[in-house]
Write a protein that holds these residues in place. Structure first.
Motif, PDB file in Angstrom:
ATOM      1  N   LEU A  89       0.834  -1.203   0.000  1.00 29.17           N
ATOM      2  CA  LEU A  89       0.000   0.000   0.000  1.00 29.17           C
ATOM      3  C   LEU A  89       0.870   1.255   0.000  1.00 29.17           C
ATOM      4  CD1 LEU A  89      -2.734   1.427   0.356  1.00 29.17           C
ATOM      5  CD2 LEU A  89      -2.474   1.133   2.818  1.00 29.17           C
ATOM      6  N   LEU A  90       1.907   1.245   0.831  1.00 26.20           N
ATOM      7  CA  LEU A  90       2.764   2.435   0.939  1.00 26.20           C
ATOM      8  C   LEU A  90       3.529   2.701  -0.355  1.00 26.20           C
ATOM      9  CD1 LEU A  90       4.102   1.969   4.575  1.00 26.20           C
ATOM     10  CD2 LEU A  90       2.466   3.664   3.779  1.00 26.20           C
ATOM     11  N   GLU A 100       1.068   4.485  -2.423  1.00 30.67           N
ATOM     12  CA  GLU A 100       0.816   5.829  -1.884  1.00 30.67           C
ATOM     13  C   GLU A 100       2.020   6.749  -2.045  1.00 30.67           C
ATOM     14  OE1 GLU A 100      -0.724   5.279   2.088  1.00 30.67           O
ATOM     15  OE2 GLU A 100      -2.743   4.969   1.309  1.00 30.67           O
ATOM     16  N   TRP A 128       4.154   9.331  -5.894  1.00 33.28           N
ATOM     17  CA  TRP A 128       4.444  10.729  -6.240  1.00 33.28           C
ATOM     18  C   TRP A 128       5.866  11.121  -5.873  1.00 33.28           C
ATOM     19  CZ3 TRP A 128       5.938  13.936  -2.259  1.00 33.28           C
ATOM     20  CH2 TRP A 128       5.704  13.460  -0.968  1.00 33.28           C
TER      21      TRP A 128
END
Lengths: 955, 397
Positions: free
Chosen positions: A230-231, A234, A237
């Protein structure tokens, strides 16, 4: 300004072929006018046709279930409803217009970015359906989440993670880990072909990419924690380089993580070598090239043969190979060609078994038109005897003969998607359906006395978790009993016809698929009264015994030999499927480790499929076409002479992709007074919903054109209407027709009289294409295009223009890797047309001549080329990236042709003789879709050598 | 209130003008002495206990949309509200000050290209981290519009906790720092077993924080001496217990939520687990706490009210879609925001819904409340300010 003209011409020509009438190419055929409905759920709009209503309700449940789970995994939700389009079979799925191109059999579903559609076929297995829905929804969530993150960070370009990550995550979060993934990773490690993930995108094999990604992400999840995946998303960017994002998230160098992953798996797998074997060492490999599967045994006076499916030449074919020890060195012979004609459009390689009876009648399924058919082929006479199809049965797999050779049992799927067992009496061609429910029933095999059928099914206790176990069915009294039970997959059972107490099957019960044998089966069945299998544990059967012990995988067992003492099977090893022979099975079979009785219980329904019950009429309604944008683009250009120029192109389609509208709007005014008169406008409607595809359109074009060969400018306004249609006879051949009626007003600046005419242009084409392509172009098959067109000037009541095109291309295989490619092409134009010219020089035409060197209104061209492998790879390694040209193919060519203006005068622009060239060439594939071409040779018109470098696929 | 805002706006304009004259100034935003116990919302969780508990009685549904504004970047972390001014840190490195009452822009400054992370205002100083800068951590004087100091602290993704002259913060290199808030000098630092990406909390003498692997630490504020440390024990053996959001402290209890769906209540004296409850679904946000109960937002969309002393569940409410931001609580009600865009007001005692408002886009920040205004932002880069109908009427009057 000339560029703008070219753009306009390009768009015009695009619109002229709006029915997707590509020059060659196979056809996507809409065999069925599906009656579509829409089921709305809290998060989905589900598109289904009436026959699959029950399936849609089940799919709705699975979709909502997956949605809820993925919300938590992604820490995210979707706001818009996701369109899910279901098809009850892969054959129906292949007809979808949501993608413009043909969908291969290996595609199990897809997520399409433009409209956010998810399109999924049902293959009979409820679990697989649920898994694919979740797999595709992982893509939807990931795409939406990454878009949100990038949008919030004002990052305009979409940073897509590498394909191994997106597909690996979809696999891992939808199915976790399974024996297929284990098999591929084991094989890759044992045979040393595991590709570093950061170079995986260069690997063409999709399956390896999926499984490596799945394996790596499973490792990261288990070692570094579930939060890391997940990280990573996330944190996308944070850096343009995705691998840097992984490094900062995990806190380690990416190569270090890769090494840890490999080392961990090696530690798990290498100890297996103590007990496991390789297929190559433990059995006799009968094939070496391509994918080979579904071996069956046939003995006759002429020898002992194995018959199998293979794509060794690129097409799926059926081959026969003499396995008598004295004849094994002889190469396999082609028995039947598949994928070249409509009746054998697909042989479903790796998806079905085949069978042969003692008389030499081979039974196998094939796609033929809208559905599958069963084919009966006489091996001795080498002729097709008969075919069988049934209106209710869409797809067919794994037919098996009875020992008498008068009945065939097979697995078939109907319009609802239900996969059941059917029994076909050959003498009467009468069909009996033996099972009728939503469970997936596959791979049936008949007992030697014909009283029992054993098949693989997910109807067992663990079927809802995706496990297939074996079941025994007695057609006489319709009694169904379970034969095996557990969290493993028992598939492809085959009953020995000569040793009736034996049943071999493939099972992944020890981690990956191997061949297992149940012994003493028929003895127990004989003891039971009234043909009923025994029910007490005491009368049960022995536990299955492991026969092969491969670290990778063994499938498709088939008994062979005079007394069924040997076994044929398909082995997966070194990323290939090959047919193997295991001799003297008796010596390899050890008694069961635990000499206990395996339960042989009466079957009862163990699980039920879940449905989403949606109440209210508004939740379930017939499909209505709502058009949304596919492409919307505008162009603004500035010309120092003509000022600002602008235009727009818009394409809209409905959700099923059956209907399109194209709009083109451009203005070429050079002054404000011309603004209204210089609108270029075209509207075209395309209907792809039926077998006949058609397009109708209106257009108005007003523009200055430059006639380069006459060095003239002229202005033309043309406006009118067009109609085009395409009718596919089969996937390989079609007829196309078009009719355009328009008014033309030409102001030729260097001629005093303007030209005006009302023209009607009609053309008809026949197209055939069954060619298959390799990495740099076609390698086998044939392509033909014949077009005749005529334009009539109604103003002057004469024939304005006539065109004839013939293009014939044939690829002759000289060996598995070499071929001779022939192209004979001619285009003859005659009439008053002023500006259309062919330029046939260059790398794609008459090699050795410049493109503009050989020009005319008509031409003919003959290309001969012998193609051969030259090098595997040209790899340029830079510090931060690689350039990989792979493979590189060589060619020896000989071309001839010329172009001319008018037939009566036979007036060449070039010297009035046949132009020829010959030489050698090299073609290399870059990034999978760019082909680099280098030709060196000599022409008949010059003394020195020429060198031409260009891009593009081989003809 | 209008007069007050006018006064601050004038002050800001004056200081901004001074900033233009003094070329070394970056710019100023707001001026005020912050009282940590005030009703301002100056750090994630509203205070350095991070309970998300407001003392105001002005949060009364139904609420009216007072104003909304769209920006060209997403909000980084949580905005702060200081005396009538909303200060919003953005992902594009911008800091924007808006008048709380009408959303009118007071000032905006861009401090870099990377997001402003861990934004907090304390006293007259704002603190934040800029990821791609060498001197990544900054203290900014809001009166003079200058950086007070910059420190090389690596990658910092969370807000600090501040008490008196000391500032506490953790980083991605596993280091936990205590700095002198006046000059940024390191008073003490300790390396822990994993990265620290959530904000610390404070009691009277100790600072508490978590690392990424579930290690919980309590250190003495003054010298960093370890009082206790513990690892959260998983409910399922072998299943890692990882916090995703900051701990919350209240009356001698430290509350931590984890990705495996657990809520832990630890004794702040010795780190002993008083109770733990496993919900099962990942928990992405911290709990909110009042005097007696703990409110847990779960990714399943459920909100749990639990007894603070035992973890016993009082009630649950199903929001039907993922909730991944902290719940705002007042004395009588709680406000939760779902990822889908719902702002849900529940009765605190029963969990019964009172009022629901749905935005068109996904909500990306927790609801924060100060001075009568509820602030929330979505992923279409809108910031919304809601005001209770009663307050609006009063102001109009």
């Amino acid at each position: 300004m000339r560029c703008l003209h070219k753009v306009t011409f390009l768009l015009l020509s695009t619109i002229s072929f709006t029915t997707a009438q590509f020059y060659f190419g196979r056809n996507k055929i809409q065999y069925h006018p599906f009656d579509w409905y829409v089921l709305t759920t809290p998060h989905f709009e589900i598109y289904y046709y009436k026959e699959e209503e029950e399936l849609a309700a089940a799919g709705a449940f699975f979709a909502e279930e997956s949605f809820s789970d993925l919300e938590k995994k992604f820490n995210f939700t979707l706001v818009q409803k996701v369109p899910l389009i279901f098809y009850s079979s892969h054959l129906h799925f292949q007809q979808t217009n949501t993608l413009p191109y043909l969908i291969p059999e290996g595609i199990g579903g897809f997520f399409e970015f433009v409209k956010g559609r998810v399109v999924i076929p049902y293959d009979g297995s409820t679990y697989q359906f649920k898994r694919v829905i979740k797999h595709e929804l992982v893509h939807v969530f990931m795409h939406s989440k990454i878009s949100q993150i990038l949008r919030l960070h004002n990052i305009m370009t979409y940073r897509s993670p590498p394909l191994w990550f997106t597909e690996g995550l979809a696999e891992f979060w939808s199915s976790g880990w399974d024996s297929k993934a284990e098999m591929v990773i084991r094989d890759a490690l044992l045979n040393d072909y595991l590709v570093p993930l950061d170079r995986l995108d260069l690997v063409t094999s999709g399956f390896l990419l999926y499984k490596e990604g799945q394996s790596f992400l499973r490792f990261v999840d288990s070692v570094y924690g579930q939060d890391k995946l997940l990280l990573i998303m996330e944190g996308i960017w944070k850096n343009n380089d995705f691998y840097n994002v992984i490094e900062t998230t995990v806190g380690k160098d990416f190569k270090e993580i890769l090494n840890e992953w490999k080392y961990t798996y090696k530690k798990d797998i290498y100890p297996l070598l103590e007990t496991k074997e390789t297929a190559q060492l433990s059995s006799l490999s009968l094939t070496k090239q391509g994918i080979n599967s579904a071996p069956v045994y046939f003995s006759s006076e002429e020898g002992e043969n194995v018959i199998f499916l293979t794509n060794r030449t690129g097409y799926s074919d059926i081959y026969i190979h003499d396995i008598h020890p004295e004849n094994r060195s002889v190469k396999p012979k082609l028995l039947l060609q598949g994928e070249r004609q409509a009746k054998l459009e697909s042989l479903h390689l790796l998806q079905t078994g085949i069978d042969v009876n003692s008389s030499g009648i081979l039974v196998f399924p094939s796609k033929s038109g809208a559905t599958d058919v069963l084919n009966f082929f006489d091996i001795n006479q080498c002729e097709m005897l008969n075919t069988f199809s049934h209106a209710d049965i869409v797809s067919i797999s794994s037919p098996a003969w009875s020992s008498e050779g008068n009945r065939v049992v097979f697995s078939g799927s109907d319009w609802r998607g239900s996969q059941d067992i059917y029994l076909l009496d050959i003498s009467t061609m009468s069909l009996t359906q033996l099972t009728d429910d939503f469970y997936a029933d596959r791979d049936p095999t008949l007992s030697p006395d014909g009283r029992f059928i054993v098949f693989s099914s997910d109807r067992g206790k663990f079927g809802n978790e995706g496990y297939f176990n074996l079941f025994l069915y007695s057609p006489q009294d319709s009694i169904l009993k379970k034969l095996t039970e557990g969290r493993f997959n028992d598939i492809s059972p085959t009953w020995s016809q000569k040793r009736s107490d034996r049943l071999a099957f493939s099972s992944d019960r020890d981690g990956t698929h191997n061949i297992w044998v149940i012994d003493g089966l028929m003895n127990h069945l004989k003891e039971s009264p009234n043909s009923q299998p025994p029910e007490s544990a005491e009368n049960g059967i022995r536990e299955p015994v492991l026969l092969t012990c491969l670290a990778t995988g063994a499938f498709d067992p088939y008994w062979c030999g005079e007394n069924d003492q040997d076994l044929l099977f398909t082995a997966f090893e070194n990323f290939r499927f090959n047919v193997h022979l295991l001799e003297n099975v008796d010596t390899l079979l050890s008694p069961p480790e635990r000499n206990q009785i395996y339960p042989f219980d009466k079957h009862k329904v163990m699980w039920k499929r879940s449905f989403l019950r949606v109440k209210g009429d508004k939740k379930n309604f017939p499909y209505k076409k709502n058009y949304t944008f596919d492409i919307a683009q505008t162009t603004v250009a500035y010309d120092p002479i003509f000022g600002f120029l602008g235009g727009a192109q818009v394409t809209m389609s409905d959700l099923l992709g059956d209907n399109y509208y194209h709009f083109l709007l451009f203005n070429t005014a050079e002054s404000s007074s011309e603004f209204l008169g210089r609108f270029n406008l075209a509207v075209t409607r395309v209907d792809l919903s039926h077998r006949i595809n058609f397009a109708i359109g209106l257009f108005h074009f007003a523009n200055d054109y430059y006639y380069s060969y006459g060095y003239q400018f002229f202005f033309e306004r043309r406006y009118g209407a067009q109609f085009a249609l395409s009718y596919p006879f089969s996937v390989f051949q079609r007829v196309e027709a078009s009719s355009v009626a328009w008014k033309t007003e030409q102001d030729r600046y260097f001629e005093s009289d303007p030209f005006e005419a009302f023209l009607v242009s009609n053309s008809v084409s026949y197209v055939f294409d069954n060619s298959i392509w390799g990495p740099v172009g076609p390698v086998d098959g044939m392509s033909v295009r014949l077009t005749v067109g005529r334009t009539i000037n109604f103003t002057q009541s004469n024939i304005y223009y006539t065109g004839l095109l013939g293009d014939f291309r044939k690829y002759f295989r000289t060996s598995l890797k070499t071929l001779y490619a022939l192209r004979i092409m001619s285009w003859i134009n005659q009439g008053e047309d002023v500006y259309y010219r062919f330029r046939i020089g260059g790398s794609w035409g008459l090699r050795g001549f410049k493109q503009s060197e050989v020009v005319g209104r008509s031409f003919f061209l003959i290309n001969n080329e012998f193609r051969f492998p030259f090098a595997q790879q040209l790899l340029l390694r830079f510090s931060s990236f690689d350039i990989n040209i792979s493979p590189i193919r060589g060619a020896i060519f000989f071309d001839m042709g010329n172009a001319w203006y008018d037939i009566p005068n036979w007036k060449y622009l070039y010297p009035n003789r046949l132009l020829k060239s010959y030489g050698v060439g090299f073609r290399g594939n870059l990034l999978g879709f760019i082909v680099l071409r280098l030709d060196i040779g000599k022409t008949t018109e010059s003394k020195g050598l020429f060198t031409q470098f260009f891009f593009g696929w081989n003809y | 209130m209008e007069l007050l805002n006018l006064r601050y706006t004038l002050m800001i304009s004056v200081v901004l003008a001074m900033g233009i004259i003094n070329s070394s100034c970056i710019g100023t935003l707001i001026v005020k002495n912050i009282d940590a116990n005030s009703e301002d919302w100056f750090t994630p969780g509203g205070s350095f206990e991070r309970t998300s508990h407001i003392k105001s009685n002005e949060l009364i549904p139904p609420l009216n949309l007072a104003w909304k504004k769209q920006f060209n970047s997403g909000v980084a972390g949580q905005p702060v509200i200081i005396d009538g001014i909303l200060v919003v840190p953005f992902l594009n490195g911008e800091l924007v000050a808006l008048r709380l009452s009408d959303g009118k822009k007071i000032d905006r400054k861009k401090f870099g290209k990377s997001p402003i992370e861990g934004f907090t205002i304390f006293g007259e100083t704002a603190y934040w981290a800029l990821r791609h800068e060498k001197k990544s951590y900054r203290a900014f004087d809001l009166i003079n519009g200058r950086y007070i100091w910059k420190a090389r602290l690596g990658i910092i993704e969370s807000s600090p906790a501040i008490k008196e002259d000391l500032l506490y913060i953790g980083n991605s290199d596993r280091l936990f720092y205590c700095l002198d808030k006046k000059n940024g000098k390191i008073i003490w630092k300790h390396r822990e077993s994993d990265r620290i990406h959530v904000a610390p909390v404070l009691s009277s003498h100790q600072v508490y924080y978590c690392d990424n692997e579930g290690g919980i630490y309590s250190r003495r504020m003054t010298d960093g001496k370890l009082v206790w440390s513990t690892f959260l024990s998983p409910h399922t053996p072998g299943q890692p217990v990882k916090p995703y959001s900051y701990p919350v402290i209240s009356n001698g209890q430290l509350f931590i939520t984890t990705l495996d769906g657990s809520v832990f209540a630890l004794d702040t004296q010795d780190g002993r687990t008083q109770w733990s409850v496993r919900i099962g679904d990942p928990i992405f946000a911290s709990v909110s706490i009042d005097s007696f109960n703990v409110y847990v937002p779960a990714s399943s969309g459920k909100i749990y009210s639990m007894k603070k002393d035992s973890g016993e569940v009082n009630w649950t409410y199903d929001g039907e879609t993922i909730i991944n931001t902290e719940i705002l609580i007042s004395d009588s009600l709680l406000v939760a925001s779902t990822c889908r865009g719902d702002i849900i007001f529940l009765e605190k005692s029963t969990g019964n819904p009172i009022w629901i408002y749905t935005l068109k886009h996904r909500i990306v920040t927790p609801p924060i409340f100060a001075e009568g205004y509820l602030i929330i932002s979505d992923d279409n880069k809108w910031i919304y300010a809601f005001v209770s109908a009663a307050k609006e009427t009063e102001e109009q009057r």
